[in-house]
Enzyme design. Structure first.
Site, PDB file in Angstrom:
ATOM      1  CG  ASN A   1      -1.856   1.197   1.272  1.00  0.00           C
ATOM      2  OD1 ASN A   1      -1.458   2.314   0.950  1.00  0.00           O
ATOM      3  ND2 ASN A   1      -3.084   0.985   1.694  1.00  0.00           N
TER       4      ASN A   1
ATOM      5  CD  GLU B   1      -4.891   4.263   1.062  1.00  0.00           C
ATOM      6  OE1 GLU B   1      -5.461   5.375   1.192  1.00  0.00           O
ATOM      7  OE2 GLU B   1      -4.251   3.722   1.970  1.00  0.00           O
TER       8      GLU B   1
ATOM      9  CG  ASP C   1      -4.582  -2.163   3.257  1.00  0.00           C
ATOM     10  OD1 ASP C   1      -4.977  -2.868   4.218  1.00  0.00           O
ATOM     11  OD2 ASP C   1      -4.577  -0.915   3.295  1.00  0.00           O
TER      12      ASP C   1
ATOM     13  CG  ASN D   1      -8.126  -1.544   5.631  1.00  0.00           C
ATOM     14  OD1 ASN D   1      -7.333  -1.035   6.423  1.00  0.00           O
ATOM     15  ND2 ASN D   1      -8.435  -0.967   4.471  1.00  0.00           N
TER      16      ASN D   1
ATOM     17  CG  ASP E   1      -0.458  -4.255   4.253  1.00  0.00           C
ATOM     18  OD1 ASP E   1      -0.991  -3.628   3.336  1.00  0.00           O
ATOM     19  OD2 ASP E   1      -0.171  -3.753   5.366  1.00  0.00           O
TER      20      ASP E   1
ATOM     21  CG  ASP F   1       0.006   4.715   6.404  1.00  0.00           C
ATOM     22  OD1 ASP F   1       0.043   4.251   5.249  1.00  0.00           O
ATOM     23  OD2 ASP F   1      -0.983   5.350   6.828  1.00  0.00           O
ATOM     24  CG  HIS F   2       0.099   0.108   4.489  1.00  0.00           C
ATOM     25  ND1 HIS F   2      -0.748  -0.934   4.798  1.00  0.00           N
ATOM     26  CD2 HIS F   2      -0.666   1.230   4.557  1.00  0.00           C
ATOM     27  CE1 HIS F   2      -1.958  -0.473   5.048  1.00  0.00           C
ATOM     28  NE2 HIS F   2      -1.931   0.834   4.912  1.00  0.00           N
TER      29      HIS F   2
END
Length: 265
Positions: free
Chosen positions: A7, A34, A151, A153, A222, A251-252
């Site tokens: 991501n 993203e 990802d 989530n 992930d 942030d990933h």
């Protein structure tokens, strides 16, 4: 063959990090999420210059997924079937020829689902997961090497969060979310990272706030799921955690697997 999910959290903002990482890590196939851009504005020239074929499924400002591959694409399909009015760009799959037959790789960005009391967001997450399960059932019947990466989530288990108690009210850790993920796994998939380690503090995401990275206050959301045919070729999995320490990071971080496959020919 190295296959990675990442991501990127805005591909145009992080194109320097992406090209540096592509050179350093040398993956064969990359699943991005993203990308946050329409297809026409995706920075494909910089990536193609490194020897990658590029396929995108984007939208303006948020969401968006992409596949980067050193192998030529035999087929590309955009969008997860099952809801004709769903306009969110969250799914792309590609088919490639290998020395062992077809390889199918999907990049997915599963809905976040928060807040859970929103009348649309959490139900959309669960319905999307149900559509993914139906899609996976159909694809597994093909008996191909299939990698379902992205990802999700989803925090699958308490061990997948530094402080699981902090996530009890979050859509990522709701019982119904975790049950839907287990139903998907129980179709016959191997979850790559947990197939090679049961170690705690194994994370793929650290928030930008409150020094989460410095404190290793992370979560593992992930995932790469492998069909039986892919699992038979599976040799290793790793989390390229050092990328989180770069300037202007996502942030990933990238999560990688290696399969004992070679490009056809």
């Amino acid at each position: 063959m190295k296959i990675v999910t990442w991501n990127i959290n805005g591909v145009r903002a992080r194109i320097g990090n992406l090209t540096h990482w592509l050179t350093e890590s040398a993956p064969d196939i990359v699943c991005l999420q993203e990308i946050k851009t329409v297809d026409e504005q995706f920075p494909r020239a910089e990536i193609e210059a490194l020897g990658y074929n590029v396929e995108t499924h984007g939208q303006k400002g948020f969401n968006g997924v992409a596949l980067l591959s050193k192998l030529p694409f035999d087929e590309v399909i955009r969008g997860l079937p099952g809801d004709d009015i769903d306009e969110q760009a969250r799914f792309i799959e590609g088919v490639f020829s290998t020395d062992k037959g077809a390889l199918r790789v999907a990049s997915l960005y599963l809905p976040n689902g928060n807040p859970i009391d929103d009348e649309k967001k959490f139900p959309y997450k669960l319905s999307w997961m149900a559509r993914l399960e139906r899609w996976a059932q159909e694809r597994l019947r093909l008996e191909e090497a299939l990698v379902l990466a992205g990802d999700y989530n989803v925090i699958p288990e308490p061990i997948d969060a530094k402080f699981p108690e902090n996530w009890l009210g979050d859509a990522l850790f709701q019982p119904r979310t975790r049950q839907a993920f287990r139903r998907l796994l129980n179709l016959g998939f191997t979850e790559a990272v947990r197939a090679v380690t049961d170690a705690p503090d194994t994370y793929t995401f650290w928030d930008y706030q409150a020094g989460a990275w410095q404190k290793n206050n992370g979560i593992r959301i992930d995932h790469l799921l492998l069909s039986p045919e892919a699992a038979n070729r599976f040799s290793s999995a790793s989390i390229e955690k050092h990328v989180r320490a770069w300037e202007k990071p996502s942030d990933h971080v990238p999560v990688a697997i290696n399969l004992a496959l070679q490009p056809a020919g």
